[in-house]
Design a protein around this motif. Structure first.
Motif, PDB file in Angstrom:
ATOM      1  N   SER A   1       0.841  -1.214   0.000  1.00  0.00           N
ATOM      2  CA  SER A   1       0.000   0.000   0.000  1.00  0.00           C
ATOM      3  C   SER A   1       0.869   1.255   0.000  1.00  0.00           C
ATOM      4  O   SER A   1       0.571   2.230  -0.695  1.00  0.00           O
ATOM      5  CB  SER A   1      -0.924   0.024   1.220  1.00  0.00           C
ATOM      6  OG  SER A   1      -1.852  -1.025   1.151  1.00  0.00           O
ATOM      7  N   THR A   2       1.944   1.213   0.779  1.00  0.00           N
ATOM      8  CA  THR A   2       2.880   2.343   0.841  1.00  0.00           C
ATOM      9  C   THR A   2       3.497   2.584  -0.532  1.00  0.00           C
ATOM     10  O   THR A   2       3.596   3.719  -0.998  1.00  0.00           O
ATOM     11  CB  THR A   2       4.000   2.057   1.872  1.00  0.00           C
ATOM     12  OG1 THR A   2       3.404   1.825   3.141  1.00  0.00           O
ATOM     13  CG2 THR A   2       4.970   3.221   1.964  1.00  0.00           C
TER      14      THR A   2
ATOM     15  N   LYS B   1       1.734   9.432  -5.835  1.00  0.00           N
ATOM     16  CA  LYS B   1       2.300  10.739  -5.460  1.00  0.00           C
ATOM     17  C   LYS B   1       3.314  11.199  -6.511  1.00  0.00           C
ATOM     18  O   LYS B   1       3.324  12.360  -6.921  1.00  0.00           O
ATOM     19  CB  LYS B   1       2.974  10.613  -4.084  1.00  0.00           C
ATOM     20  CG  LYS B   1       3.305  11.942  -3.433  1.00  0.00           C
ATOM     21  CD  LYS B   1       3.896  11.704  -2.049  1.00  0.00           C
ATOM     22  CE  LYS B   1       4.321  13.006  -1.405  1.00  0.00           C
ATOM     23  NZ  LYS B   1       4.961  12.783  -0.083  1.00  0.00           N
TER      24      LYS B   1
ATOM     25  N   ALA C   1       0.925   4.114  -2.891  1.00  0.00           N
ATOM     26  CA  ALA C   1       0.696   5.530  -2.568  1.00  0.00           C
ATOM     27  C   ALA C   1       1.848   6.403  -3.066  1.00  0.00           C
ATOM     28  O   ALA C   1       1.633   7.509  -3.580  1.00  0.00           O
ATOM     29  CB  ALA C   1       0.537   5.699  -1.051  1.00  0.00           C
ATOM     30  N   GLU C   2       3.075   5.898  -2.935  1.00  0.00           N
ATOM     31  CA  GLU C   2       4.247   6.645  -3.389  1.00  0.00           C
ATOM     32  C   GLU C   2       4.268   6.782  -4.911  1.00  0.00           C
ATOM     33  O   GLU C   2       4.675   7.808  -5.450  1.00  0.00           O
ATOM     34  CB  GLU C   2       5.534   5.950  -2.908  1.00  0.00           C
ATOM     35  CG  GLU C   2       5.812   6.192  -1.439  1.00  0.00           C
ATOM     36  CD  GLU C   2       6.982   5.377  -0.904  1.00  0.00           C
ATOM     37  OE1 GLU C   2       7.549   4.559  -1.662  1.00  0.00           O
ATOM     38  OE2 GLU C   2       7.320   5.562   0.287  1.00  0.00           O
TER      39      GLU C   2
END
Length: 250
Positions: free
Chosen positions: A226-227, A234, A230-231
């Protein structure tokens, strides 16, 4: 990241080790006591080791690296394949193919052979074969699928291994050691924790015990994925802003 309490681990039977006569002395620091001829694992230490392993796996998968799960024993294979599929990670649950890591090129050739058979079936070449040849090809495809189906998308060596029962999977451990690939593992009282980089002292025979550890580990991996997602979003948004800024300047 969801931690597991000592009570949850206790309820799942993670504390039950092997018979005392089957113990490995190097597991002494993780043994709480002996009861009715069975070693009892110190679950406070299990909880700490599990958290450490989960943090490392979360960090690893957040940077896009793959973890290969290995468990060929009957009571572990279905659980491991279920959780590995949930996080889209490769797994070996049938038989460890000798040279899986140390002779990865050969393994990749076998996977390509499997893909080539699939291509034959799609483009109609398969139908031009004789009945006997089709039977042989189908048997070959079935065998390859059984042994390598779960790693068909693995184009490079994994960044780590997660193993259930390092005694049973000793060949996988040795191959990982040769290539300096970190090993995470459920380590029972009959095992040597020094063989792996991240040892989780736990009952590696009971399905409930394997399930709770696998569940916790894959939760950490999900957070890592998930991280990463998200990155990526972004970074994509940032690129769009830059492009928009550049076009306005022009």
């Amino acid at each position: 990241m969801a931690k597991k309490s000592v009570k949850e681990l206790l309820d799942a039977g993670v504390h039950f080790g092997h018979l005392t006569r089957k113990w490995n002395p190097n597991m002494a620091p993780y043994i709480f006591m002996e009861k009715n001829g069975i070693h009892i694992i110190d679950l406070h230490k299990t909880a700490v080791k599990l958290e450490t392993a989960c943090n490392a796996l979360q960090q690893m998968t957040s940077s896009g690296r793959k973890v290969l799960f290995v468990a060929t024993k009957k009571q572990a294979k279905d659980i491991v394949s279920k959780y590995a599929e949930e996080v889209n990670m490769p797994y070996i649950t049938e038989r460890w193919p000798g040279g899986m890591l140390t002779n990865f090129v050969t393994i990749r050739k076998a996977v390509k052979k499997m893909n080539a058979i699939d291509k034959m079936k799609k483009d109609g070449t398969f139908e031009s074969l004789s009945k006997k040849e089709r039977l042989q090809v189908n048997r070959q495809r079935a065998k390859l699928e059984k042994d390598l189906g779960s790693i068909s998308d693995m184009t490079r060596l994994p960044s780590a291994l997660f193993i259930v029962d390092i005694v049973n999977e000793h060949i996988a451990v040795k191959e990982a050691q040769k290539l300096n690939i970190p090993v995470f593992a459920m380590v029972d009282t009959n095992s040597d924790p020094r063989e792996v980089d991240f040892a989780i002292p736990a009952n590696d025979d009971a399905t409930k015990s394997i399930e709770i550890i696998m569940q916790t580990v894959t939760e950490a991996i999900k957070e890592g994925l998930s991280t990463r997602k998200a990155e990526k979003v972004k970074a994509k948004d940032l690129d769009k802003k830059r492009e928009k800024g550049n076009s306005e300047e022009e």
